[in-house]
Design an enzyme around this catalytic site. Structure first.
Site, PDB file in Angstrom:
ATOM      1  N   GLY A 136       0.600  -1.212  -0.115  1.00  0.00           N
ATOM      2  CA  GLY A 136      -0.124   0.014   0.039  1.00  0.00           C
ATOM      3  C   GLY A 136       1.005   1.091  -0.021  1.00  0.00           C
ATOM      4  O   GLY A 136       0.376   2.313   0.296  1.00  0.00           O
ATOM      5  N   GLY A 140       2.929  -3.816  -3.934  1.00  0.00           N
ATOM      6  CA  GLY A 140       2.583  -4.151  -5.323  1.00  0.00           C
ATOM      7  C   GLY A 140       2.915  -3.212  -6.221  1.00  0.00           C
ATOM      8  O   GLY A 140       4.019  -2.668  -6.997  1.00  0.00           O
ATOM      9  N   ARG A 141       1.942  -1.979  -6.018  1.00  0.00           N
ATOM     10  CA  ARG A 141       1.832  -0.920  -7.064  1.00  0.00           C
ATOM     11  C   ARG A 141       3.071  -0.262  -7.048  1.00  0.00           C
ATOM     12  O   ARG A 141       3.684   0.146  -7.867  1.00  0.00           O
ATOM     13  CB  ARG A 141       0.491   0.137  -6.494  1.00  0.00           C
ATOM     14  CG  ARG A 141       0.203   1.358  -7.400  1.00  0.00           C
ATOM     15  CD  ARG A 141      -0.654   2.026  -6.800  1.00  0.00           C
ATOM     16  NE  ARG A 141      -1.905   1.638  -6.334  1.00  0.00           N
ATOM     17  CZ  ARG A 141      -2.811   1.327  -7.248  1.00  0.00           C
ATOM     18  NH1 ARG A 141      -2.967   1.721  -8.596  1.00  0.00           N
ATOM     19  NH2 ARG A 141      -4.040   0.443  -6.640  1.00  0.00           N
ATOM     20  N   CYS A 196     -18.100   2.903 -26.413  1.00  0.00           N
ATOM     21  CA  CYS A 196     -19.319   3.763 -26.596  1.00  0.00           C
ATOM     22  C   CYS A 196     -19.650   4.095 -25.030  1.00  0.00           C
ATOM     23  O   CYS A 196     -21.080   3.612 -24.867  1.00  0.00           O
ATOM     24  CB  CYS A 196     -20.299   2.947 -27.367  1.00  0.00           C
ATOM     25  SG  CYS A 196     -19.623   2.244 -28.750  1.00  0.00           S
ATOM     26  N   TYR A 229      -1.867  -2.848 -11.932  1.00  0.00           N
ATOM     27  CA  TYR A 229      -3.208  -2.348 -11.540  1.00  0.00           C
ATOM     28  C   TYR A 229      -3.519  -1.917 -13.062  1.00  0.00           C
ATOM     29  O   TYR A 229      -4.422  -0.841 -13.085  1.00  0.00           O
ATOM     30  CB  TYR A 229      -3.713  -1.805 -10.460  1.00  0.00           C
ATOM     31  CG  TYR A 229      -3.227  -2.289  -9.305  1.00  0.00           C
ATOM     32  CD1 TYR A 229      -3.776  -3.742  -8.631  1.00  0.00           C
ATOM     33  CD2 TYR A 229      -2.276  -1.857  -8.420  1.00  0.00           C
ATOM     34  CE1 TYR A 229      -3.547  -4.074  -7.633  1.00  0.00           C
ATOM     35  CE2 TYR A 229      -1.757  -2.498  -7.194  1.00  0.00           C
ATOM     36  CZ  TYR A 229      -2.514  -3.594  -6.753  1.00  0.00           C
ATOM     37  OH  TYR A 229      -1.960  -3.980  -5.564  1.00  0.00           O
TER      38      TYR A 229
END
Ligand SMILES: Cc1ncc(COP(=O)(O)O)c(C=O)c1O
Length: 407
Positions: A232, A270-271, A354, A383
């Site tokens: 995090g 992770g991020r 669309c 992500y």
């Protein structure tokens, strides 16, 4: 505007229009970043990579020398990561583990289980008795701890410190930890405690969270060897050059390890490991005015790069001009003729879906942007592709390019 690395830029400009959109990953950049993260952490802090952020085998492999293991959150991730980086330690976490997943994880010899509930603990013990007789399986109950007021202030995604389906309520976790320590589950070894409370926290907040978790865990007086304080770490989509303050975080964790010399601390970002190395590159198909604003429609969209839609931000990007224009009619270009957008020179970059939700970046300062130019979206290494709704409208899938695979 942020700029891609020279290797990414050259690759994006060398691709044919039909080869776009494409994800381009700079693995040399990833290795340098991971090495810097590792160097900022004290030796006694283990670094696991949360594979859910980006499980591409090339990414998992490139991170190999810098991480101690991988956190996986499903049977699918477990099998995939075990195949991509064989023999590396895995921690199996995540809510709602099925009996089949747990059995497969036991049969694969998974090193650690992050246990989310008492029911899951009982199931694990029973399945371990059958699938791994004679082995004591290492468990770290996941705890949803309350944290000091303000500690999760900047969180974009709080999974703890409030009612959530994640982990155990501390009132239940405490007796469960004591039962485990007392040998109530002979198949299971209480290895420690796991807590992943929020995503998007700055270093000082992460240190405060780690201190709360370690203080709660060690305060119980049950023997623990490990505390996993989660991932995090903040990634700033508004300022792609900014980085989480790993040095400050490392210093905070070092103070904690000094106070608890018998404890191994583990983190599982992770991020903040992989976001920076990935770029989603595409081509502007059309540029047009609409009610006083200018829109550029690009090949692809949020079905490939869902991150801005899920997080509600504008994906940072760079324009890579292309001079060639294959048609005999004038090239649509922002800021000219009917596309003169007052004084703003701003362009909204939308995809091919669309739906008005298919917007990658709003009101980007891109005066002069033309159909045929290329745009590279930054911070697309985590992500991004793997959380996107690929099949909506059945457009072609992007290409994938991994630069700097050796060295
Ligand atoms: C249990 C757990 N660990 C680690 C992570 C990684 O978080 P981040 O990518 O924000 O670092 C997550 C993300 O959801 C998670 O649920």
């Amino acid at each position: 505007m942020t700029q891609p690395t020279p290797a990414v830029r050259d690759r994006v400009l060398s691709l044919l229009s039909g080869e776009l959109p494409a994800y381009v990953y700079d693995l040399a950049d990833l290795r340098a970043h991971a090495a810097a993260v590792r160097a900022a952490l004290p030796e006694r802090v283990e670094l696991y990579y949360a594979a859910k952020a980006n499980p591409e085998p090339e990414i998992l492999t490139a991170l190999g020398p810098y991480v101690d293991g991988y956190e996986v959150s499903s049977g699918g991730e477990l099998a995939h990561v075990a195949k991509a980086v064989p023999g590396r330690p895995l921690a199996f976490g995540g809510p709602g583990k099925t009996p089949d997943e747990v059995t497969a994880a036991l049969e694969a010899g998974t090193e650690r289980f992050h246990v989310e509930s008492e029911h899951e603990l009982r199931m694990l013990a029973e399945l371990a008795r059958r699938a791994a007789p004679g082995r004591r399986v290492a468990v770290l109950p996941r705890v949803n701890l309350p944290v000091a007021d303000g500690s999760l202030a900047s969180s974009s995604l709080a999974m703890g410190g409030r009612p959530t389906p994640f982990g155990m309520d501390p009132a239940r976790a405490e007796p469960v930890l004591r039962q485990l320590a007392d040998g109530a589950y002979p198949q299971l070894e209480l290895r420690g405690v796991h807590a992943h409370l929020a995503s998007g926290l700055q270093a000082a907040e992460q240190v405060a969270v780690a201190e709360s978790v370690v203080s709660w865990a060690t305060g119980l007086g049950v023997p623990l060897r490990e505390v996993n304080v989660g991932g995090g770490m903040h990634v700033d989509y508004g300022d792609p050059e900014a980085r989480f303050d790993w040095a400050a975080y490392g210093a905070g964790l070092a103070r904690l390890t000094e106070r608890h010399p018998d404890l191994t601390l583990r983190i599982e970002p992770g991020r903040a490991l992989t976001a920076y190395c990935g770029w989603y590159a595409t081509e502007v198909l059309d540029v047009k005015p609409s009610h006083g604003e200018v829109f550029a429609v690009v090949r692809g969209g949020t079905h490939h790069l869902r991150t801005p839609a899920t997080k509600g931000h504008d994906q940072p990007c760079a324009v890579l001009p292309v001079e060639a224009w294959p048609y005999p009619w004038p090239r649509p270009a922002a800021g000219t003729g009917a596309l003169a957008d007052g004084a703003s020179g701003r362009v909204t970059l939308a995809g091919q879906l669309c739906t008005p939700k298919d917007v990658l970046s709003r009101r980007v300062p891109a005066a002069g942007l033309r159909a045929g130019d290329r745009v590279a979206f930054a911070l697309a290494g985590a992500y991004a592709w793997n959380i996107s709704h690929h099949d909506f409208l059945m457009h072609p899938r992007p290409g994938f390019h991994f630069l700097g695979t050796t060295g």
